[in-house]
Structures are given as structure tokens and as C-alpha cells.
Design an enzyme around this catalytic site. Structure first.
Site, PDB file in Angstrom:
ATOM      1  N   ILE A  13      -2.154  11.538  -8.231  1.00  0.00           N
ATOM      2  CA  ILE A  13      -0.771  11.759  -7.804  1.00  0.00           C
ATOM      3  C   ILE A  13      -0.491  11.039  -6.484  1.00  0.00           C
ATOM      4  O   ILE A  13       0.575  11.185  -5.915  1.00  0.00           O
ATOM      5  CB  ILE A  13      -0.444  13.263  -7.682  1.00  0.00           C
ATOM      6  CG1 ILE A  13      -1.356  13.958  -6.664  1.00  0.00           C
ATOM      7  CG2 ILE A  13      -0.564  13.933  -9.044  1.00  0.00           C
ATOM      8  CD1 ILE A  13      -0.944  15.392  -6.359  1.00  0.00           C
ATOM      9  N   ILE A  28     -16.402  10.910   3.845  1.00  0.00           N
ATOM     10  CA  ILE A  28     -15.120  10.276   3.549  1.00  0.00           C
ATOM     11  C   ILE A  28     -15.404   9.062   2.674  1.00  0.00           C
ATOM     12  O   ILE A  28     -16.080   8.119   3.091  1.00  0.00           O
ATOM     13  CB  ILE A  28     -14.404   9.859   4.856  1.00  0.00           C
ATOM     14  CG1 ILE A  28     -14.178  11.088   5.748  1.00  0.00           C
ATOM     15  CG2 ILE A  28     -13.076   9.168   4.539  1.00  0.00           C
ATOM     16  CD1 ILE A  28     -13.400  12.228   5.121  1.00  0.00           C
ATOM     17  N   LYS A  36      -9.561   4.268   4.413  1.00  0.00           N
ATOM     18  CA  LYS A  36      -8.150   3.863   4.442  1.00  0.00           C
ATOM     19  C   LYS A  36      -7.272   4.871   3.710  1.00  0.00           C
ATOM     20  O   LYS A  36      -6.296   5.374   4.254  1.00  0.00           O
ATOM     21  CB  LYS A  36      -8.021   2.479   3.801  1.00  0.00           C
ATOM     22  CG  LYS A  36      -6.684   1.820   4.036  1.00  0.00           C
ATOM     23  CD  LYS A  36      -6.589   0.448   3.381  1.00  0.00           C
ATOM     24  CE  LYS A  36      -7.331  -0.619   4.172  1.00  0.00           C
ATOM     25  NZ  LYS A  36      -6.957  -1.984   3.769  1.00  0.00           N
ATOM     26  N   THR A  37      -7.657   5.187   2.471  1.00  0.00           N
ATOM     27  CA  THR A  37      -6.812   6.100   1.697  1.00  0.00           C
ATOM     28  C   THR A  37      -6.905   7.524   2.248  1.00  0.00           C
ATOM     29  O   THR A  37      -5.925   8.267   2.222  1.00  0.00           O
ATOM     30  CB  THR A  37      -7.204   6.091   0.209  1.00  0.00           C
ATOM     31  OG1 THR A  37      -8.595   6.371   0.098  1.00  0.00           O
ATOM     32  CG2 THR A  37      -6.901   4.751  -0.431  1.00  0.00           C
ATOM     33  N   GLN A  75      -3.839   9.797   3.534  1.00  0.00           N
ATOM     34  CA  GLN A  75      -3.560  11.142   3.024  1.00  0.00           C
ATOM     35  C   GLN A  75      -3.372  12.133   4.175  1.00  0.00           C
ATOM     36  O   GLN A  75      -2.512  13.006   4.129  1.00  0.00           O
ATOM     37  CB  GLN A  75      -4.728  11.577   2.144  1.00  0.00           C
ATOM     38  CG  GLN A  75      -4.301  12.452   1.002  1.00  0.00           C
ATOM     39  CD  GLN A  75      -5.483  12.917   0.167  1.00  0.00           C
ATOM     40  OE1 GLN A  75      -6.553  12.323   0.206  1.00  0.00           O
ATOM     41  NE2 GLN A  75      -5.299  13.973  -0.569  1.00  0.00           N
ATOM     42  N   LYS A  90     -15.853  17.301   0.829  1.00  0.00           N
ATOM     43  CA  LYS A  90     -15.312  18.667   0.869  1.00  0.00           C
ATOM     44  C   LYS A  90     -13.828  18.733   0.500  1.00  0.00           C
ATOM     45  O   LYS A  90     -13.317  19.791   0.155  1.00  0.00           O
ATOM     46  CB  LYS A  90     -15.505  19.291   2.265  1.00  0.00           C
ATOM     47  CG  LYS A  90     -16.959  19.564   2.622  1.00  0.00           C
ATOM     48  CD  LYS A  90     -17.122  20.680   3.671  1.00  0.00           C
ATOM     49  CE  LYS A  90     -16.802  20.263   5.080  1.00  0.00           C
ATOM     50  NZ  LYS A  90     -17.122  21.354   6.065  1.00  0.00           N
ATOM     51  N   GLY A  91     -13.109  17.618   0.610  1.00  0.00           N
ATOM     52  CA  GLY A  91     -11.683  17.649   0.240  1.00  0.00           C
ATOM     53  C   GLY A  91     -10.755  17.568   1.430  1.00  0.00           C
ATOM     54  O   GLY A  91     -11.017  18.159   2.483  1.00  0.00           O
ATOM     55  N   GLY A  97      -6.860  16.889   0.878  1.00  0.00           N
ATOM     56  CA  GLY A  97      -5.419  16.985   0.586  1.00  0.00           C
ATOM     57  C   GLY A  97      -4.707  18.134   1.262  1.00  0.00           C
ATOM     58  O   GLY A  97      -3.610  17.962   1.797  1.00  0.00           O
ATOM     59  N   GLU A  98      -5.297  19.307   1.243  1.00  0.00           N
ATOM     60  CA  GLU A  98      -4.591  20.478   1.786  1.00  0.00           C
ATOM     61  C   GLU A  98      -4.718  20.568   3.308  1.00  0.00           C
ATOM     62  O   GLU A  98      -3.727  20.792   4.000  1.00  0.00           O
ATOM     63  CB  GLU A  98      -5.104  21.783   1.146  1.00  0.00           C
ATOM     64  CG  GLU A  98      -5.429  21.701  -0.339  1.00  0.00           C
ATOM     65  CD  GLU A  98      -4.281  21.276  -1.230  1.00  0.00           C
ATOM     66  OE1 GLU A  98      -3.137  21.668  -0.945  1.00  0.00           O
ATOM     67  OE2 GLU A  98      -4.532  20.547  -2.213  1.00  0.00           O
TER      68      GLU A  98
END
Ligand code: FES
Ligand code: FES
Lengths: 211, 743
Positions: free
Chosen positions: B474, B634, B638-639, B643, B706-707, B709-710
Site C-alpha cells: 500500500i 532496517i 530510503k523507503t 515511511q 520489528k516494523g 508503519g505504526e
């Protein structure tokens, strides 16, 4: 639907309105001079087809260097013409109200929200969409810079951002970060890639390449 | 031999960047299908009651109209007929079964769908549908709803449910303490508003075969929902979501417009495209619920939190109970001995909410992190110092060790970069010309979730490795991260990897949500690549015994042939190995280990904001944001940084401008588009500096992720609100902080 005055017609009168339009149309009067069966057919099954043809307008456009001749309904926006009839889906619909910039194209070199203008308003004009920006396989410097600086995430606002960015540089509105932000504020990026977009525009501007 | 990371950790350009900048990326409303028809939804104009009649005659006779479907003539949906909506409710209740009854549950509920041969004609015809209603008294006011709040069914049934009441030590212990605060916080309804409008193209390729080009975050979830709804074998439903133009959560649920498009396509026997209008994005695909919160906190004079109580009531619809983890952060963030949380719902005559980026945690962090700032101020302590004094070295909720936690490192890096030492302890004392200047911070955390995921890997005779997985992208750059992981695991350059996603016929993947894609799918990609190496070794062993005794780690995928490290003589040409397309194909399923359960696994972030406030106009400008993340490895600098910046921009929206407002007299939104509902534009977005600790977590997966986005958004809004307080001395506890609240 508020933008379409037709919706205010009493619904049941709509067909009536179409027929009286057909009867009054001078072209149809001319049709009346042709043999009876033809007219009969027109008033029966072909009614809709003929009506549809009468409700369309001829239109000539040059899109991405290619000349097109259309017959379009006057209510068709430039955006819907591009996306739905020409399948040039690089130009995006994000709001249809001129509020997001996703639909930005160049009309005779000026950036325009294609959702806010009817196709027929651009008779004889030159339209450039995102599909027409690169030189064959060679990306436009702005496209290159967007890839390099990651000036997007989902990519949906991107064609509009790039078309706007090119215009922004051409207009001479890319001299500082603040100026870029101001003149790019009609292009919303909900993913929030703004900083990267500005970096891409600055690089193109400072690189001095022809845009 | 451990594969060497050459790609992981680099700022590689996106693999689909070229498609996105040339307009060649195809989103769900952009598939050209023969005979494509267009559908437009008609919404109710009352918030509660019944549709007594619908006059569709004019619409049906309108030029090009193909069908008008309402509850009077809707085709039977086998899944609905079973009495249950097969699409998953968020937690409890019954998702809307579109056109199945005359009941109106919210304003702008779909009551008809009009199909025509062109978009213009469909839209015109839709304007001709006229409905009559029997209106009932509605309730859309959260101030009333909050007074009638109830405990979620899930919590009543199961006291261990994450939304059940929680307590350690004494409940509400803050009330009797000498140093305490009690404050209420409100966030309004916020709407995801991805720039791509919600769209679906439904195509019955045969009477029992359905293809959906859909804006969804989970091709498998969507496939399963509609297979059940139409009583079809799962294999007969194909969901394509190759490109998704942002979603931020609204692709986590199946919605009425999808069912309507599928019905319409069945009825007219043509593929049907349905795109929501921006106005319908407020009412038909979820939103972040209006939430009332209260924090009670007490502390010792030297800054140790003794008690913390967090209560929250979130808005939901009358027909579904939507719940989220609003109070979670209060349970585990600070080492307080007495902590309790209560989470309630208020059912209103509105559509059902859905998780929106950072979901409940972002809402909860606004209350908790604002309260932390308030308590620090009361104690005359630096808020960073106050947080350090209450740092949790293990998870206070369950006593488990953290899998990894580098939040202190984040604090330090971020404080340095924002210039925290310039923050005045007394608010309203720092000026820059006419403007007041302030600094604030907010902490975020989100579970490092990982679920089962499958991926296939196939060596093509050209030497390219093709990976397939049903996951979606997304916006974070899933395909790019997976390419990097595969390249490193196989020892190949990224050009030799092709990663395909967004198709439910690919191996199963979880829905993209909850910051878990790289944790889950990344692990599957890595395992698939390792399995492929071994498969290739076995294939080569048939003709070359050196491969038979070799370890899979020694297998080298060279240009055109397979080789072995330390054995230059061993060679097997790909063309010889891959005679049939499936010869070199593996499909693996990757699962989290049991071992994980011993740990508390979270990503952490801290956001520092510097704001300027114009005291006369109340205008707030965020002049700088520094976001630091402890998110494990990571994969793509860049991305990942992008984010994080995007989350920060979302946090600016939350803090300063976003609010969807209902006129309670009519139960209808008065914010209807992006001119009324403000989201940050270029001019609102400051420089965002992103810092990563970039230390692998050994327990989530072998990659150490670990993530992100949030945690990119969780904590941003309170950082800004706290900075506004520091600048002005005004504590704004109801978002957004619009100028009227400051003057
Ligand atoms: S679609 Fe034209 S401005 Fe949004
Ligand atoms: S890249 Fe997603 S909206 Fe800009």
C-alpha cells in the site's frame, strides 16, 4: 451530482425533454426530409443512439504529441476522457473537485486540474500527461529525481506531483524550499512523501537541466 | 556461511519506481475489460429509519442505464441468505448486508446502485433515484454516546481479551495520592483519505468464477470474504491488488460497495467498476473513531509514577463493535506499580470505524504522552528526564523481558538532533520575533507482530529468481524490501530477482497491516530463498556428485550456472537444471517460533517537535520534527525513512487539522471533501529528520526486523501538542489544535 443541472429536471420528464430536444433540433428537421422509414427507425429503436450522437460534440486534441478527433459529451471532464476513453490512466482521480492535484496535466504547457475542466473546453489544445513526459525510454529529469529521492510511497499522487513539479520549475517557482512548498501545495500526498518530493524538485532545479 | 548483506540496509531505489513515475502502475480502477460498465452508489439521506419506497423509474430509463439495484430487487446473495455476513466483523456484530433490508443505519448508507454503460451516464442516472423514508430519531453525538458507553462483547465474554479491563496493583490508586493529575482528552473522527479513491472492478468470468481488482490490504482476506459471501470455492475467487494507492487501514475490512459491485456485475453480466466519491470516503470505508479518554496519574515528588489509570471510550456503529488497543501503551510503557485501564464503546447511528494508521495506540498515546508532559510540568521536571525515571527495563504488564528495547538510545539521539537543551522549562518564554517557540516530545510503541506467511521461489532458465506472494504494497515498498532480502539470501544482484505480489493466487500472505509485513513476509522470502538453494543443490547433485555432499550454504548462484564455493570444478548450467518450469520451484511457509512467547516484542519510537505559534492568530507551524525509531533491522534505509516521514506528516494532520464533523441535527457529515477535511499539504510539512537505531531483534525473525508503519505516527500528535504547550502555556486536550483554541 450538484454540478449537473440536468439532475434538477423532474425525473419522469427526462425522456420527454430528450424527445423535444430531438424534435426541435434543426438537424433532425433536416432528417425529416429523408425517406419515412429512416425517420421511423430513428424515432423508435435508434432513438437513443441518435440522441446520444446529437448530445456529443466534436473535439480535436493533441495528446502527448498525437492528434485525436473525438465526439464527446460536453459533460465529460478532461480527466474522464483521458482515463476512461483513452485509457491513459497515468492521470489519477483523487477527488474530482480540484482539491488534490492527482489529475494534473499540462494544457498548452500550463498545469491544469483535468477533473475541473470539461474536455470540450480544450478544443485544439496540446495536452501532456504523465505518459508523454519521458522521451521514449529515457525518463524526464523530474521522473529520474523522483525515483532517486523516493518522492512517493503508494505512487498514486505521483503523476500529478511530477506534472506539477515540472510546471513549478518552468514557472520559475522553485527557487527555494519554501517557494516549492507553496507552489506545490495544490498536490496532496497522503502518504506524506513531501520532503522527498521537494528534494527531487530542488535537485532538478539546481541541476539546471531543461525541463 | 552466513549470507552477506549487500542489499539489506542500503537505500536501494524502489523496484517499481519507474512504473510509478511514468503512470504505468495499474491501480484497481484502471483495468481495461471488454464491456466494462460503471456503477455509482446512491446513499441514504437520513441517519436512521427505513426506506419506504424508491422511485427508480427515471434512472432505469435514463440513457445508457443497465440496472438499478435496491433492496426491493437485489439478487439473492447466498452467503447473506445463511443469515450471517461472511465478511469478517472487526470484533463483534454484523457487518452491513447491502441492499438486503429496508433499514437505514447511518446517513449515506448505500440504498441503491446504478449501473450504466459510461461513467457520466451512471452518475447522471444515480441522481434520478428518489427515495422516501420513514425517519426515526438518530443519535450521532459522542457526548451523549459516551454517557451510554458499554464494555465490548469480546471483553465481557473473555476477561483475558486485550480490550478487557486491566489492573496491576490497585485500581484508581492515583485518586488518593498527594501529587496527581486527572485530565480528559478527545480526538475527533479522522478519515484515512488515501489519495486513490476506494475502487473495485468486479468481473464474473464464469457464473461461478469471480475476479476482483480491488483496493484492499489483503488479497487473501478479501478472497475469503467474498468466496463465503457468494458461496464459491476459494480457488474460484481471484483478487488482484498489484498497486494500492494508499489505504492506511481502510483496506482491512470488506465493505458494502464491494458487495454492491459484485451484485451489479452479476445482474448486468458485464464487468463493473465502482469508484467511491471523495464524499463517500467519509461514510463507506471506515475511519478513526472519535475517542474520549481520561488519564489519572500520580507521582512522587522526585518523579516516580505511582499510579496510572487510563480510560477510553471509542465510537462504533450500532451494528458492529469495532475495538482497538487504545489503552495498551499505558499498560506497558512506564514502570508504575498501580496501573489500570478501562476500554468502552459508544454505539451511534454512524458507519463502522476501522483501524487507521497507528490505530488505537496513536489515539491512546495522545492522552498518555500529553499526561506525561502535564505531570512533568507539575513536578517541574524535564519531560525527557521524567520518562527516563520511569523507564521500564522489562515489560511491566507481564514481567517478560523485551526482545529488544533501545528506546533510551532513541531519546538521546533525538534530543540531540532537535536541540532539546534549548527547551525552556517555563512555557511561553521562548520567542523568535513575534512568534512563540516551543519543544515537545511523544513516545510511541507498537507490537512487533509476525504471522504465518508463504512464498514461492522459482529459478527461471535465464538465471532470474521469481518470487511470488499474495501480500500487498500500500506504499511502504514491500516489493523492494523483499527483493533486497532475496538478493542477499541468494547472493544475487537485485536485478536478478523478480518479486510479484498483490494476487490471491500467489502463496498465502497475511493482510498488510499492523506493521507486520516485513516481519512475516520477509521471513518467508528468506526461508524460500534458502529452500531454493537447497533444491538447486539437489537438482545439481543428480549429475554432479560434488553437489550431493555440499552444504546448501556453499551453493553459489553464478551468472548462468550453479557453483560451489571452494570448488571451481563444480558447475551446473541453469538450462540443464531447469528443464520443466516447476523443476526449480519451492514454496515455503514461515511461522513465528514458540520461543518468541518468552519475550515482549515491541517497536519503539520517540518524536521530537519544534513548533512556532503566532500568539495573535493562533497559527501553529511545525518547524522541525525528529523521529527516532527502534524498529530492529532496517531493510531499506530510503523507503523506511520515507515511511517514517509520512507517519510524521500524518501526525501533523492529527495534531493540527484533521476532524470529520457531523451535524448532529441531521446525523450527516458537514465535512464532505478535502476542502473541508484538511490534511497536511506541502506547505504544512516541515523537514523531518529520521534516525534509526538499526539494531536487529534476534527474536522476531532471522532478519531482525520489528516494523515501522505504526510507530511512525504513534506519539507524533502529543509531541506537537506538548510543544504547543511549551510555546504558549496552553494545554489543548482536544484535537485538532486549531487557531480558535489558542486565542
Ligand atoms: S482529482 Fe482533480 S484535483 Fe483531485
Ligand atoms: S505517494 Fe501515496 S499519496 Fe503520494
Amino acid at each position: 451530482m450538484a454540478t449537473n443541472p440536468e439532475t434538477d429536471l423532474p425525473p419522469t420528464n427526462h425522456d420527454e425533454a430528450r424527445r423535444s430536444f430531438l424534435r426541435q433540433s434543426s438537424l433532425l428537421t433536416a432528417l425529416a426530409l429523408v425517406p419515412g422509414p429512416v425517420v421511423h427507425a430513428a424515432s423508435a429503436e435508434l432513438d437513443e443512439t441518435v440522441a446520444a450522437a446529437f448530445e456529443k460534440m466534436p473535439l480535436k486534441l493533441e495528446i502527448n504529441g498525437k492528434k485525436y478527433k473525438f465526439s464527446v459529451e460536453p459533460r465529460t471532464t478532461l480527466l474522464d476522457l483521458l482515463r476512461e476513453q483513452l485509457h491513459l490512466t497515468g492521470t489519477k482521480k483523487g477527488c474530482d473537485y480540484g482539491q488534490c492535484g492527482a489529475c494534473t496535466v499540462h494544457v498548452d504547457g500550463q498545469r491544469v486540474n483535468s477533473c475541473l475542466s470539461f474536455a470540450v473546453m480544450h478544443e485544439g489544445k496540446k495536452i501532456t500527461t504523465i505518459e508523454g513526459l519521458a522521451d521514449g525510454d529515457k525518463l524526464h529529469p523530474m521522473q529520474e529525481a523522483f525515483v532517486k529521492h523516493d518522492g512517493f510511497q503508494c505512487g498514486y499522487c505521483t503523476p500529478g506531483q511530477i506534472m506539477s513539479a515540472v510546471a513549478c520549475v518552468r514557472e520559475g517557482h522553485a527557487d527555494s524550499e519554501a517557494e516549492i512548498r507553496e507552489y506545490m501545495s495544490g498536490n496532496i500526498c497522503r502518504c506524506g512523501a513531501y520532503a522527498n518530493i521537494v528534494a527531487a524538485i530542488q535537485e532538478v532545479k539546481q541541476g539546471g537541466q531543461k525541463v | 556461511m552466513k549470507a552477506q548483506n549487500k542489499q539489506i540496509g542500503t537505500p536501494m531505489n524502489r523496484v517499481d519506481g519507474r512504473l510509478k513515475v511514468t503512470g504505468a502502475a495499474t491501480y484497481s480502477a484502471e483495468y481495461q475489460l471488454p464491456g466494462l460498465a460503471y456503477a455509482v452508489l446512491v446513499g441514504s439521506t437520513i441517519a436512521r429509519g427505513r426506506v419506504s419506497s424508491i422511485d427508480t423509474r427515471a434512472a432505469e430509463r435514463a440513457p445508457g442505464a443497465l440496472a438499478v439495484i435496491t433492496h426491493f430487487n437485489a439478487p439473492k446473495v447466498p452467503g447473506f441468505a445463511k443469515g450471517q455476513n461472511p465478511s469478517q466483523p472487526p470484533t463483534a456484530g454484523q457487518p452491513l448486508q447491502v441492499f438486503q433490508d429496508d433499514k437505514v443505519r447511518f446517513n449515506d448508507q448505500p440504498i441503491a446502485v446504478v449501473v450504466a454503460d459510461t461513467y457520466e451516464r451512471a452518475r447522471f442516472a444515480a441522481g434520478l433515484v428518489k427515495a422516501q423514508y420513514v425517519q426515526e430519531k438518530h443519535q450521532t453525538d459522542m457526548t451523549v454516546g459516551t454517557r451510554q458507553a458499554f464494555q465490548p462483547t469480546q471483553a465481557r465474554k473473555n476477561p483475558k481479551s486485550p480490550v478487557a479491563d486491566y489492573q496491576r496493583g490497585r485500581a484508581d490508586a492515583y485518586q488518593t495520592a498527594p501529587i496527581k493529575l486527572e485530565a480528559e482528552y478527545i480526538i475527533p473522527t479522522e478519515v484515512h483519505h488515501p489519495i486513490e479513491l476506494q475502487a473495485v472492478t468486479a468481473h464474473w468470468e464464469a457464473p461461478d468464477r469471480l475476479t476482483l481488482y480491488d483496493k484492499t490490504q489483503g488479497t487473501i482476506r478479501t478472497r475469503n470474504d467474498f468466496a463465503k459471501e457468494w458461496n464459491l470455492p476459494e480457488a474460484n475467487v481471484k483478487v488482484i491488488a498489484t498497486f494500492v494507492g494508499g489505504a492506511f487501514g481502510n483496506g482491512l475490512h470488506s465493505w458494502p460497495h464491494e458487495s454492491a459491485a459484485i451484485m451489479a456485475a452479476k445482474q448486468v453480466n458485464r464487468p463493473v467498476k465502482l469508484v467511491l466519491s471523495r464524499e463517500q470516503m467519509f461514510t463507506m470505508v471506515g475511519y478513526r473513531p472519535y475517542t474520549w479518554q481520561k488519564i489519572g496519574m500520580s507521582a512522587t515528588p522526585d518523579g516516580k509514577i505511582t499510579a496510572l489509570t487510563h480510560e477510553a471510550t471509542g465510537q462504533t456503529s450500532t451494528y458492529e463493535e469495532f475495538t482497538e488497543s487504545t489503552v495498551q501503551q499505558s499498560r506497558m510503557m512506564y514502570a508504575a506499580p498501580n496501573v489500570n485501564t478501562r476500554y468502552r464503546l459508544a454505539a451511534l447511528d454512524v458507519s463502522t470505524p476501522i483501524w487507521m494508521r497507528g490505530p488505537g495506540e496513536a489515539t491512546g498515546a495522545f492522552a498518555l504522552e500529553s499526561a506525561m508532559d502535564e505531570m512533568a510540568h507539575q513536578l517541574r521536571l524535564d519531560p525527557l528526564e521524567f520518562r527516563l525515571r520511569n523507564y521500564a527495563d522489562q515489560d511491566p504488564e507481564n514481567g517478560r523481558p523485551w526482545s529488544t528495547k533501545f528506546l533510551k538510545e532513541c531519546y538521546q539521539m533525538g534530543a540531540e538532533r532537535i536541540g532539546w537543551s534549548k527547551r525552556p522549562l517555563t512555557p511561553g518564554t521562548l520567542r523568535d520575533g513575534d512568534w512563540l517557540v516551543g519543544y515537545g516530545m511523544g513516545v510511541g510503541t507498537f507490537g512487533a507482530h509476525r504471522s504465518k506467511a508463504q512464498t514461492s521461489a522459482r529459478l527461471l532458465p535465464t538465471g532470474t529468481v521469481l518470487l511470488q506472494c499474495a501480500t500487498t504494497d500500500i506504499g511502504p515498498g514491500t516489493g523492494t524490501a523483499m527483493t533486497q532480502i532475496a538478493a542477499d539470501t541468494l547472493g544475487l544482484p537485485p536485478e536478478k530477482i523478480r518479486f510479484e505480489l498483490g494476487n490471491s493466487q500467489f502463496p498465502t500472505a497475511p493482510t498488510q497491516g499492523g506493521s507486520s509485513t516485513v516481519n512475516s513476509v520477509g521471513a518467508a522470502v528468506q526461508e524460500a530463498c534458502l529452500a531454493l538453494r537447497d533444491k538447486l543443490r539437489q537438482l545439481a547433485a543428480a549429475s554432479n556428485s560434488a553437489f550431493a555432499v555440499a552444504q546448501k550454504e556453499d551453493v553459489v548462484l553464478a551468472d548462468g550456472y550453479l557453483a560451489l564455493t571452494g570448488n571451481p570444478a563444480a558447475r551446473a548450467n541453469y538450462a540443464d537444471l531447469v528443464r520443466q518450469p516447476d523443476d526449480a520451484l519451492v514454496t515455503v511457509e514461515s511461522k513465528p517460533s514458540e520461543e518468541q512467547k518468552k519475550y515482549s516484542m515491541y517497536s519503539f519510537s520517540v518524536h521530537f517537535a519544534k513548533v512556532r505559534v503566532q500568539p495573535l492568530t493562533g497559527e501553529v507551524r511545525v518547524s522541525k520534527l525528529v523521529s527516532c525509531a527502534d524498529a530492529g533491522t532496517i531493510v531499506n534505509l530510503k523507503t523506511a525513512a520515507n515511511q517514517m516521514k509520512g507517519g510524521a506528516v500524518g501526525g501533523i494532520g492529527m495534531a493540527l487539522m484533521e476532524a470529520a464533523t457531523i451535524d448532529n441535527r441531521f446525523g450527516r457529515y458537514i465535512t464532505k471533501d478535502l476542502a473541508d477535511y484538511h490534511v497536511p499539504v506541502h506547505a504544512d510539512a516541515p523537514a523531518v529528520e529520521v534516525l534509526f537505531v538499526n539494531q536487529p531483534d534476534p527474536h522476531v525473525n532471522a532478519l531482525g526486523t520489528k516494523g515501522i508503519g505504526e510507530i511512525a505516527i504513534i506519539g507524533v500528535a502529543p509531541a506537537i501538542a506538548n510543544a504547543v504547550f511549551n510555546a504558549t502555556g496552553k494545554r489543548i486536550r482536544e484535537l485538532p489544535i486549531t487557531p480558535d483554541k489558542l486565542i
